[in-house]
Design a protein around this motif. Structure first.
Motif, PDB file in Angstrom:
ATOM      1  N   PHE A  57       0.822  -1.199   0.000  1.00 18.85           N
ATOM      2  CA  PHE A  57       0.000   0.000   0.000  1.00 18.85           C
ATOM      3  C   PHE A  57       0.866   1.262   0.000  1.00 18.85           C
ATOM      4  N   SER A  58       0.458   2.210  -0.806  1.00 21.33           N
ATOM      5  CA  SER A  58       1.143   3.491  -0.919  1.00 21.33           C
ATOM      6  C   SER A  58       0.108   4.553  -1.289  1.00 21.33           C
ATOM      7  N   PRO A  59       0.190   5.768  -0.760  1.00 21.83           N
ATOM      8  CA  PRO A  59       1.247   6.277   0.128  1.00 21.83           C
ATOM      9  C   PRO A  59       1.030   5.864   1.570  1.00 21.83           C
ATOM     10  N   LEU A  60       2.127   5.865   2.319  1.00 24.23           N
ATOM     11  CA  LEU A  60       2.083   5.593   3.748  1.00 24.23           C
ATOM     12  C   LEU A  60       2.001   6.934   4.478  1.00 24.23           C
ATOM     13  N   LEU A  61       0.937   7.130   5.250  1.00 19.80           N
ATOM     14  CA  LEU A  61       0.678   8.398   5.924  1.00 19.80           C
ATOM     15  C   LEU A  61       0.832   8.217   7.433  1.00 19.80           C
ATOM     16  N   ASN A  62       1.647   9.086   8.045  1.00 12.65           N
ATOM     17  CA  ASN A  62       1.867   8.994   9.486  1.00 12.65           C
ATOM     18  C   ASN A  62       1.955  10.397  10.079  1.00 12.65           C
ATOM     19  N   LYS A  63       1.275  10.569  11.212  1.00 10.88           N
ATOM     20  CA  LYS A  63       1.212  11.880  11.860  1.00 10.88           C
ATOM     21  C   LYS A  63       2.172  11.949  13.048  1.00 10.88           C
ATOM     22  N   SER A  64       2.620  13.161  13.304  1.00 12.75           N
ATOM     23  CA  SER A  64       3.389  13.438  14.521  1.00 12.75           C
ATOM     24  C   SER A  64       2.425  13.738  15.659  1.00 12.75           C
TER      25      SER A  64
END
Length: 937
Positions: free
Chosen positions: A692-699
């Motif tokens: 899976f792409s895009p990989l989204l990650n929050k701070s």
């Protein structure tokens, strides 16, 4: 007496002729001949016509910079142009030791004087100004660093120009050691670090919009566009050398420019300005000089530069003279020994040959600086063999330049993505492409069993995609040592992309869902292995996952027990494509966390994923600005970051500020004291099909309040007017009689310090000035003496003490304490100095007859800054009759030994003074006669 006076003037005039009007230009260079010894060469360019013939120097005095000096004889001289002679002097010297305190020895040569009528020196009265050049000498342990020779200056320091036409000149420094050379325009000198009086930039003579100059610090090219007044000018250029970024000293070269009134235009010169070649390639072109002046003039076409000075594979160029067009062929067969960090420089010069009606040289020259970059060729045929947990790399041997003395080996570089970037043929290294060296400190230098160069990368992850590049590494060898200088990479190999087998899970998320000191949440997600690469014939079910957590981003504190264990999956098809876990009860406000997943098959450990951390955002607050910086440690590649701002603060509603490609963002034009809150979301990918792409990650959410932490600029144009200068009296009046006039007392004196408010934008929020003083310029004793809040007051009168004005001042600025959270203080301004002005004067008569008038002998006017005296009185037979250390003296005319009144007579005195003063002229010891009169009327 009148005849004697006139004869003295005649003698002085002739002495002036002997010492005057001849030095035009020059410099000092050196070569190191031993660990502590050098051979220095002084080259001067002199005028020989008129009175200058009397100033010919067969010898010069050279100060070596270690407290010793030598008289150096001239080796030879050569006539260069009409009335310009080059003189060469050489001498050897051994220094007592390495450079003291890491500072250079400064060689210097001073010779009276310069030639007359240099327009930008001392208002044209240059004949009375000494000529001085200096060179810094750095000596190093030769067994480690080799010899350090100064640059060689290939262009003579005399050039000609014409009013209204562009003038150019460069020293064209070449360093035989391979050190890099840079240039700085400086002021001509008359003594050690002492500028000539009245020095002006050349465009200050006939100033205006059409009279400007530029200076290239990289090539040393001085371009004057355009001279407006005919005459002679001098400039100075500091030619600096550097080794591995460290300064190795400089040569101050004094240069003379002769500008004529004439109808002439400079030649046109056709040569390339930059060439980049791989070592082994041939550079071959024609330099062409053209001139459009009528009648036609002969043109001289010359070239100087490092490639023409080499002993191994030197370039060739024939200097030639002819009528337009004039051409000559530059040819250089480069080789691997020509690879170096800095570009090679060749200066081409086309000079015409116009003479004025009165026989003056009015030629013009055009310079073109060619920079040649010789780069190391790329390695060929980079290949890989992939096995579980390992990539074996190989490339062709032999490498084209492996036998070069400057070849160090190969560096291997990797990044976690492939982008098929094509590099320019002149690009060396891997600038800004995201690669990390993986054999740092251990260059590949040997050929493997396969007959090729080989390297093994054991630090790869299942399913990863990697890009590899190999660089050849070079440096310039230091003769006589095993050391090198000026390291430089060659061209990169072609990109090699490698995809590892995806036989383990892949981490895809460590996503902060909520921010809290105790109840923060992070969503962790991973993808299952690929069936085709898992080899289910050997890795048999049941399958199981375990998730481990560590505080921090580097995985140094993984817990021994998992925070999550999955159920057993009895078949590969039972594994979901992705699995996630919400990790709760965390301090996400203050900490980042990292995770990894262990994978089990039939109860045995197959392996663990690489770790993936959450993004941690830091907000650094400054004046009207929040600087956002964030970090993460993940096995995929993040290519973009979206920055979110909470609007309004506390609403939990966010808007997008920007999308950036690097992990920093500056939020500007904010209100100081207000709170602003943010989070960042990364956009990344493994670049692996079917993942899976895009990989989204929050701070986490992070906040900052802008605060004025920036100090204003310091004041400018700071000046000190000492009390001695500020309050006039008669102490220095030439016609003042003994004991006459008004002498101001030291208690009346004070220093006046003035300054200007800085004009830059960093001076806009100034709230006050602060004045500091250190008695006698003691750097440890500065104290605040005044704070001025009225910004229109840009001076302060200060009396340090009624017995002392001597000391140093500096001024700072402070921004507002109340607004913007200020109170920031600037760095100190320029330090200025004030000093005392001693004064002490004794009469030549006194009358100790008890009439209450002139009964005691002492200073007849107020004395200043005299701490003590050694005052002695002698009778006509040389016997001492009185002595005191009291500056007031107060001698009553008695013999100090007997207490009896001394007879009327003439007595003699000496008086040594202990004065309170730093750098002012010392008061000379006093001596004289005293008329002791008792029966005064």
């Amino acid at each position: 007496m009148k005849q004697l006076f006139l004869s003295s003037l005649f003698l002085l005039a002739n002495l002036s002729m002997l010492w005057a009007t001849h030095n035009r230009a020059g410099e000092i260079t050196y070569r190191q001949t031993g660990p502590l010894s050098i051979e220095a060469t002084i080259v001067t360019y002199t005028k020989i016509s008129g009175q200058s013939v009397h100033a010919d120097r067969t010898e010069l005095d050279l100060s070596w910079g270690d407290g010793t000096s030598s008289t150096v004889s001239r080796d030879y001289f050569v006539m260069l142009h009409q009335d310009i002679r080059m003189n060469v002097y050489t001498a050897t010297h051994s220094y007592p030791g390495p450079n003291p305190g890491g500072q250079p020895y400064v060689m210097g040569m001073q010779d009276p004087n310069r030639n007359a009528d240099i327009l930008n020196v001392n208002n044209g009265n240059s004949v009375n100004v000494a000529f001085y050049v200096q060179t810094e000498v750095f000596l190093f342990p030769t067994s480690i660093y080799g010899n350090n020779n100064s640059p060689i200056l290939l262009e003579p320091p005399i050039d000609f120009g014409v009013v209204g036409q562009v003038f150019q000149h460069t020293p064209n420094g070449y360093d035989p050691d391979g050190d890099s050379v840079a240039y700085e325009l400086v002021t001509c000198l008359s003594d050690l670090n002492n500028p000539v009086p009245g020095f002006l930039p050349v465009n200050a003579i006939g100033p205006g919009a059409n009279n400007t100059y530029t200076f290239d610090q990289q090539t040393g090219l001085f371009t004057w566009n355009t001279p407006q007044v005919a005459g002679e000018y001098n400039i100075a250029i500091l030619v600096k050398s550097y080794r591995n970024g460290a300064y190795l000293g400089g040569i101050i070269r004094d240069i003379q420019i002769e500008i004529r009134n004439a109808q002439n235009t400079p030649p046109e010169l056709q040569v390339p300005e930059e060439i980049c070649v791989e070592a082994g390639e041939l550079i071959d072109f024609d330099a062409i000089a053209l001139d459009s002046d009528i009648p036609v003039q002969p043109i001289t076409l010359t070239a100087t530069g490092g490639p023409l000075e080499l002993t191994n594979g030197a370039a060739t160029f024939s200097n030639t003279t002819g009528f337009t067009p004039v051409s000559s062929r530059f040819r250089w067969q480069t080789n691997c020994d020509h690879i170096q960090q800095q570009a090679w420089q060749v200066v081409f010069k086309a000079r015409d040959s116009l003479m004025t009606n009165n026989g003056l040289d009015a030629s013009l020259a055009t310079f073109k600086v060619l920079r040649i970059k010789v780069v190391a060729p790329a390695v060929q045929n980079l290949q890989s063999t992939v096995s579980p947990g390992q990539v074996d790399l190989s490339w062709d041997a032999p490498y084209l330049c492996e036998s070069s003395a400057g070849f160090l080996g190969f560096s291997v570089w990797r990044k976690s993505s492939c982008d098929n970037t094509e590099l320019d043929s002149c690009t060396v290294g891997l600038p800004g492409l995201g690669y990390t060296q993986i054999n740092f400190g251990a260059l590949v230098t040997t050929v493997g069993a396969s007959g090729n160069y080989e390297f093994v990368d054991p630090n790869v992850q299942s399913g990863g995609i990697y890009s590899y590049r190999v660089l050849p590494e070079f440096a310039t060898p230091v003769p006589g040592t095993n050391n090198f200088l000026g390291p430089v990479s060659g061209r990169s190999s072609a990109e090699l992309c490698v995809q590892m087998a995806q036989d383990l899970p892949l981490m895809t998320n460590a996503d902060v869902e909520s921010t809290d000191l105790a109840n923060g949440d992070i969503l962790v997600r991973w993808a299952k292995p690929r069936a085709t690469e898992l080899d289910t014939n050997f890795t048999v079910p049941p399958y199981r996952y375990e998730l481990f957590r560590s505080e921090g981003q580097n995985g140094a504190n993984f817990l021994s027990t998992p925070i999550f264990s999955s159920t057993n999956f009895n078949s590969y098809s039972a594994l979901a494509d992705t699995l996630s876990f919400l990790d709760t009860g965390l301090n996400t406000e203050e900490n980042a966390y990292s995770y990894r997943v262990a994978f089990y098959a039939n109860g045995d450990t197959v392996g663990a994923t690489s770790l993936a951390s959450s993004i941690y955002l830091t907000v650094n607050a400054t004046d009207q600005t929040n600087e956002l910086v964030w970090t993460e440690n993940v096995p995929w590649t993040n290519t973009q970051y979206v920055v979110f701002l909470e609007t309004p603060t506390g609403s939990n509603s966010y808007t997008v500020l920007d999308t950036v490609s690097s992990p920093t963002y500056v939020h500007e034009e904010l209100e100081n004291g207000e709170t602003y809150c943010y989070y960042v979301e990364s956009i990344g990918s493994y670049g692996i099909p079917d993942v899976f792409s895009p990989l989204l990650n929050k701070s986490q959410r992070a906040c900052g309040s802008p605060l004025d932490t920036l100090a204003p600029c310091p004041p400018i144009a700071v000046a000190a007017l000492s009390g001695c200068e500020a309050f006039d009296d008669d102490s220095d009046k030439e016609n003042r009689g003994l004991c006459e006039g008004f002498i101001r007392e030291q208690t009346d004196m004070a220093n006046t310090i003035s300054w200007q408010r800085p004009t830059d934008s960093c001076g806009l929020d100034i709230a006050a000035y602060r004045l500091y003083f250190a008695p006698y310029c003691d750097s440890t004793a500065y104290e605040l003496v005044a704070e001025i809040t009225d910004l229109s007051d840009t001076f302060f009168i200060h009396q340090p003490a009624n017995y002392n004005l001597a000391g140093c001042y500096y001024v700072t600025t402070v921004d507002s304490v109340e607004a913007n959270g200020g109170g920031n203080e600037s760095v100190p301004s320029t330090v200025v100095q004030s000093d005392n002005c001693p004064f002490y004067e004794l009469p030549n008569v006194f009358t100790p007859n008890n009439d209450n008038a002139n009964d005691f002998f002492g200073p007849c006017l107020p004395s200043r800054y005299i701490e003590a005296v050694d005052f002695r009185v002698f009778n006509r037979w040389g016997q001492e009759v009185f002595r005191t250390e009291d500056p007031a003296i107060n001698w009553d005319g008695k013999d100090q030994q007997t207490g009896q009144d001394l007879a009327e007579d003439v007595y003699y005195y000496t008086c040594k003074l202990q004065i309170n003063c730093m750098d002012c002229d010392k008061v000379a010891p006093l001596k004289g006669v005293i008329h002791l009169i008792r029966n005064a009327r």
